[in-house]
Design a protein around this motif. Structure first.
Motif, PDB file in Angstrom:
ATOM      1  N   ALA A   1     -18.194 -69.289  40.412  1.00 60.07           N
ATOM      2  CA  ALA A   1     -17.216 -69.802  40.452  1.00 60.07           C
ATOM      3  C   ALA A   1     -17.268 -71.588  39.331  1.00 60.07           C
ATOM      4  O   ALA A   1     -16.455 -71.791  39.308  1.00 60.07           O
ATOM      5  CB  ALA A   1     -17.124 -70.182  42.046  1.00 60.07           C
ATOM      6  N   VAL A   2     -18.763 -72.144  40.021  1.00 65.12           N
ATOM      7  CA  VAL A   2     -18.806 -73.660  38.973  1.00 65.12           C
ATOM      8  C   VAL A   2     -17.932 -73.700  37.406  1.00 65.12           C
ATOM      9  O   VAL A   2     -17.676 -73.920  37.013  1.00 65.12           O
ATOM     10  CB  VAL A   2     -19.910 -73.979  40.371  1.00 65.12           C
ATOM     11  CG1 VAL A   2     -20.424 -75.624  38.996  1.00 65.12           C
ATOM     12  CG2 VAL A   2     -19.776 -74.119  40.709  1.00 65.12           C
ATOM     13  N   SER A   3     -19.412 -72.378  36.981  1.00 60.27           N
ATOM     14  CA  SER A   3     -18.967 -72.119  35.542  1.00 60.27           C
ATOM     15  C   SER A   3     -17.065 -72.277  35.147  1.00 60.27           C
ATOM     16  O   SER A   3     -17.289 -73.063  33.919  1.00 60.27           O
ATOM     17  CB  SER A   3     -20.044 -70.898  35.043  1.00 60.27           C
ATOM     18  OG  SER A   3     -21.264 -71.354  35.811  1.00 60.27           O
ATOM     19  N   ALA A   4     -16.768 -71.258  35.666  1.00 63.16           N
ATOM     20  CA  ALA A   4     -15.229 -70.870  35.770  1.00 63.16           C
ATOM     21  C   ALA A   4     -14.218 -72.148  35.457  1.00 63.16           C
ATOM     22  O   ALA A   4     -13.867 -72.407  34.965  1.00 63.16           O
ATOM     23  CB  ALA A   4     -15.095 -69.621  36.337  1.00 63.16           C
ATOM     24  N   THR A   5     -14.590 -72.957  36.193  1.00 62.13           N
ATOM     25  CA  THR A   5     -14.088 -74.547  36.304  1.00 62.13           C
ATOM     26  C   THR A   5     -14.559 -76.107  36.271  1.00 62.13           C
ATOM     27  O   THR A   5     -14.020 -77.112  36.330  1.00 62.13           O
ATOM     28  CB  THR A   5     -13.226 -74.268  37.608  1.00 62.13           C
ATOM     29  OG1 THR A   5     -14.543 -74.793  38.462  1.00 62.13           O
ATOM     30  CG2 THR A   5     -12.691 -72.739  38.374  1.00 62.13           C
ATOM     31  N   SER A   6     -15.530 -75.562  35.839  1.00 62.93           N
ATOM     32  CA  SER A   6     -16.455 -77.163  34.872  1.00 62.93           C
ATOM     33  C   SER A   6     -15.903 -77.555  34.125  1.00 62.93           C
ATOM     34  O   SER A   6     -16.312 -79.245  34.296  1.00 62.93           O
ATOM     35  CB  SER A   6     -18.040 -76.879  35.165  1.00 62.93           C
ATOM     36  OG  SER A   6     -17.878 -76.470  33.069  1.00 62.93           O
ATOM     37  N   LEU A   7     -14.443 -77.089  33.202  1.00 65.24           N
ATOM     38  CA  LEU A   7     -14.309 -78.082  32.283  1.00 65.24           C
ATOM     39  C   LEU A   7     -12.886 -78.494  32.370  1.00 65.24           C
ATOM     40  O   LEU A   7     -12.228 -79.547  31.663  1.00 65.24           O
ATOM     41  CB  LEU A   7     -14.651 -77.200  30.947  1.00 65.24           C
ATOM     42  CG  LEU A   7     -15.522 -76.317  30.277  1.00 65.24           C
ATOM     43  CD1 LEU A   7     -15.528 -75.439  29.047  1.00 65.24           C
ATOM     44  CD2 LEU A   7     -16.710 -77.513  29.762  1.00 65.24           C
ATOM     45  N   TYR A   8     -12.795 -78.466  33.739  1.00 67.86           N
ATOM     46  CA  TYR A   8     -11.349 -78.503  33.769  1.00 67.86           C
ATOM     47  C   TYR A   8     -11.006 -80.329  34.257  1.00 67.86           C
ATOM     48  O   TYR A   8     -10.105 -80.239  33.443  1.00 67.86           O
ATOM     49  CB  TYR A   8     -10.620 -77.936  36.014  1.00 67.86           C
ATOM     50  CG  TYR A   8     -10.066 -76.549  34.901  1.00 67.86           C
ATOM     51  CD1 TYR A   8     -10.237 -75.970  34.263  1.00 67.86           C
ATOM     52  CD2 TYR A   8      -9.989 -75.978  36.724  1.00 67.86           C
ATOM     53  CE1 TYR A   8      -9.657 -74.501  34.117  1.00 67.86           C
ATOM     54  CE2 TYR A   8      -9.599 -74.778  36.216  1.00 67.86           C
ATOM     55  CZ  TYR A   8      -9.908 -73.619  34.945  1.00 67.86           C
ATOM     56  OH  TYR A   8      -9.554 -72.473  35.182  1.00 67.86           O
ATOM     57  N   SER A   9     -11.488 -80.470  34.936  1.00 68.13           N
ATOM     58  CA  SER A   9     -11.230 -82.325  35.065  1.00 68.13           C
ATOM     59  C   SER A   9     -12.115 -82.709  33.598  1.00 68.13           C
ATOM     60  O   SER A   9     -11.670 -84.004  33.615  1.00 68.13           O
ATOM     61  CB  SER A   9     -12.578 -82.650  36.035  1.00 68.13           C
ATOM     62  OG  SER A   9     -13.168 -82.336  35.032  1.00 68.13           O
ATOM     63  N   ILE A  10     -12.346 -82.380  32.367  1.00 69.13           N
ATOM     64  CA  ILE A  10     -13.149 -83.162  31.234  1.00 69.13           C
ATOM     65  C   ILE A  10     -12.238 -82.645  29.619  1.00 69.13           C
ATOM     66  O   ILE A  10     -12.201 -82.696  29.149  1.00 69.13           O
ATOM     67  CB  ILE A  10     -14.261 -82.966  30.860  1.00 69.13           C
ATOM     68  CG1 ILE A  10     -14.692 -81.345  30.706  1.00 69.13           C
ATOM     69  CG2 ILE A  10     -15.061 -83.912  32.058  1.00 69.13           C
ATOM     70  CD1 ILE A  10     -16.068 -81.925  30.351  1.00 69.13           C
ATOM     71  N   TYR A  11     -11.052 -81.483  30.292  1.00 65.62           N
ATOM     72  CA  TYR A  11      -9.973 -81.718  29.629  1.00 65.62           C
ATOM     73  C   TYR A  11      -9.487 -83.001  28.368  1.00 65.62           C
ATOM     74  O   TYR A  11      -9.307 -81.996  27.059  1.00 65.62           O
ATOM     75  CB  TYR A  11      -8.592 -80.399  29.882  1.00 65.62           C
ATOM     76  CG  TYR A  11      -9.225 -79.266  30.424  1.00 65.62           C
ATOM     77  CD1 TYR A  11      -9.974 -78.430  30.009  1.00 65.62           C
ATOM     78  CD2 TYR A  11      -7.793 -78.726  30.657  1.00 65.62           C
ATOM     79  CE1 TYR A  11     -10.117 -77.079  29.793  1.00 65.62           C
ATOM     80  CE2 TYR A  11      -7.716 -77.431  30.756  1.00 65.62           C
ATOM     81  CZ  TYR A  11     -10.007 -76.315  30.431  1.00 65.62           C
ATOM     82  OH  TYR A  11      -9.399 -74.513  30.478  1.00 65.62           O
ATOM     83  N   GLY A  12      -9.867 -83.615  28.990  1.00 65.18           N
ATOM     84  CA  GLY A  12      -8.985 -84.563  27.657  1.00 65.18           C
ATOM     85  C   GLY A  12     -10.231 -85.048  26.898  1.00 65.18           C
ATOM     86  O   GLY A  12     -10.208 -85.178  25.348  1.00 65.18           O
ATOM     87  N   PRO A  13     -11.187 -85.225  27.254  1.00 66.33           N
ATOM     88  CA  PRO A  13     -12.184 -85.466  26.305  1.00 66.33           C
ATOM     89  C   PRO A  13     -12.797 -84.469  25.507  1.00 66.33           C
ATOM     90  O   PRO A  13     -12.914 -84.749  24.221  1.00 66.33           O
ATOM     91  CB  PRO A  13     -13.622 -86.613  27.157  1.00 66.33           C
ATOM     92  CG  PRO A  13     -13.422 -85.642  28.322  1.00 66.33           C
ATOM     93  CD  PRO A  13     -11.819 -85.905  28.708  1.00 66.33           C
TER      94      PRO A  13
END
Length: 560
Positions: free
Chosen positions: A68-80
């Protein structure tokens, strides 16, 4: 006959309607039948000691958390991330949607393979491949590569959405499942929310590639946990050598086998250490006492034992792939699949919207602060998933008591009133708050309220499906047909439908919210979820008829 009274002769054979309490005249006994009935083999997972079961469940929970962590770990850094690899926010969201579609496909393939070759090797291979595939994120340079990487990562993560539930039912009885299933749903949601929270701070300290390496490391750690802690739960269960009986007793009495306790796992003869008259006096006032197999001594997980390849492997895989698609015509499976997908979509809103909403005016959050806002839906998950499982257990048992000991699958669905009320409130706050430039707490609190609804709704859907279909066995109790039913084709069908709904909405979420306006998004989402949630009334009213009418077709499919 009162409205809550069932004609026992007509209801007890309908899938999803079972007797949880024995009845003696007007009094209900304070025991619960063991469903499914365990064998007399101490290595039967149903007969494992509580500690051994706990170790196995803990491994599954950690694996689920890592995926679950792997699936969403990029969500908060989609901008950079968008700036670094040259993809738009919409392309990133659509690519993430492909991963959910791959999960649905994965369930149809991996599930039967796990029954044919063993769940343990499948879990280990999935955790290892998921961690290694995530490294590829560092080298993505085009939208096509992004989509391909999300497809492969989603495929490797499939077992966390379907196979974990089956492994839980291998070990726990019907009346025990709500809490471990609730814990599983809780960790599935928590991991998906902790991922963006941690990645925001990791990015600020070490850059976006450090997030990729952190996620990879967590997946490899989950691989080690499964290697050294998880035992195979596949077990060919024959009928018990002695007929099981439900025996009355007090809250301290357990049935037991005569003879050597260490060589058996089933309880049959009542323990007379408690005064019988005292027991009867407490029957009316105490909650159900759950009759357990006799506890074994502690055994270290036997992870060195190789999983056995089923002699019916080809037949299992063939049926396991085809049966879920054949079962999609059943109304209950269609409803469960759509509702599962709807709440998966709303959960994805946290990741798809938060970065775009909170990093833009008037909020102007940094990546760390954006990640920190995921604490809000995380707090909503705790009472919904953890207490939701406990609430389901207690509520269904009390409903069964009122119904002369008969438990109907629809009893749990009455709790759906909770997400029906909460979900539209949360969606309105998430839509109208940004539109009117309200304080950021409105949007963040809306996430918390929406996630009070989501895990409970997901738990109720999964529990309902298990109650209805898991006890239906094919005519062949030992061959490939029986093993294929262990794949839980009904659950695979639900996951596939749900993930297809999630994938389709991946194309719509960005224009629906950012382009159409958050005001219309909030209003239409609230109206839509209210209408969909109201459909549970049809299942509560007509579920028994649907179960009865669909049983013949379900048996036809699993006996193919």
């Amino acid at each position: 006959m009162s409205p809550t009274t069932e004609d026992h002769s007509q209801t007890r054979e309908i899938p999803g309607t079972v007797r949880l309490f024995a009845e003696n005249g007007e009094l209900l006994q304070s025991t619960v039948e063991l469903i499914p009935k365990p064998s007399d083999d101490p290595e039967d997972p149903l007969n494992w000691s509580p500690r051994r079961k706990t170790v196995n469940l803990s491994c599954l929970i950690f694996y689920t958390f890592a995926v679950a962590v792997s699936a969403t770990s990029l969500y908060s850094i989609y901008g950079p991330l968008s700036d670094a690899i040259g993809l738009t926010l919409d392309e990133l969201n659509v690519g993430a949607g492909y991963s959910y579609w791959a999960i649905g496909i994965s369930s149809c393939i991996i599930q039967p393979c796990a029954i044919a070759f063993g769940k343990r090797p499948i879990f280990i291979l999935a955790a290892l491949s998921g961690g290694l595939l995530f490294i590829w994120t560092n080298y993505i340079s085009s939208n096509s590569l992004w989509i391909l990487s999300r497809l492969l990562i989603g495929f490797s993560g499939g077992p966390s959405f379907s196979l974990v539930e089956i492994a839980i039912t291998d070990v726990f009885f019907l009346h025990q499942r709500a809490f471990p299933l609730g814990l599983y749903v809780f960790v599935l949601y928590v991991g998906a929310l902790v991922g963006p929270l941690l990645s925001g701070y990791i990015y600020e300290g070490m850059g976006w590639k450090a997030v990729v390496w952190f996620t990879t490391g967590l997946s490899l750690l989950a691989t080690l946990v499964m290697v050294f802690g998880f035992e195979e739960t596949n077990f060919t269960r024959e009928e018990p050598s002695v007929a099981l009986e439900v025996v009355p007793g007090s809250n301290h009495s357990l049935a037991r086998l005569e003879g050597d306790r260490s060589s058996h796992g089933i309880s049959l003869v009542p323990d007379t250490s408690v005064d019988e008259s005292d027991s009867k006096s407490k029957d009316r006032n105490q909650d159900a006492v759950m009759v357990q197999p006799v506890a074994q001594r502690w055994i270290w997980p036997r992870v060195w034992q190789r999983s056995k390849v089923s002699p019916h492997a080809f037949g299992i895989i063939k049926r396991g792939i085809v049966q879920p698609f054949a079962l999609m015509r059943l109304p209950i499976i269609l409803w469960c699949g759509v509702m599962y997908g709807v709440y998966q979509v709303f959960f994805n809103l946290f990741g798809f919207l938060s970065s775009g909403v909170l990093t833009a005016p008037p909020y102007n959050f940094g990546t760390g602060a954006t990640g920190l806002t995921f604490l809000s839906p995380l707090l909503g998950t705790i009472p919904s998933a953890i207490w939701g499982g406990w609430l389901c257990n207690i509520y269904s048992l009390r409903q069964a008591r009122k119904n002369h000991g008969i438990s109907k699958a629809e009893h749990k669905l009455k709790l759906y009133i909770i997400p029906t009320v909460l979900a539209p409130i949360g969606l309105l706050m998430m839509g109208l708050g940004p539109f009117y430039g309200a304080h950021w707490i409105v949007y963040v609190a809306g996430e918390c309220i929406l996630n009070l609804a989501g895990p409970l709704a997901t738990l109720l859907i999964i529990a309902y499906a298990f109650d209805v279909f898991h006890s239906i066995d094919p005519d062949d109790s030992q061959g490939p047909k029986a093993a294929a039913q262990d794949c839980a084709p009904y659950l695979t069908a639900i996951i596939f439908i749900g993930m297809s709904v999630t994938f389709a909405f991946g194309y719509a979420i960005t224009p629906w919210s950012f382009l159409w306006s958050f005001k219309l998004f909030g209003i239409t989402a609230a109206i839509g979820v209210t209408a969909l949630n109201a459909s549970v009334l049809l299942i509560v009213w007509y579920g028994k008829t649907l179960r009865q009418n669909g049983e013949g077709y379900y048996r036809k499919v699993i006996n193919w």
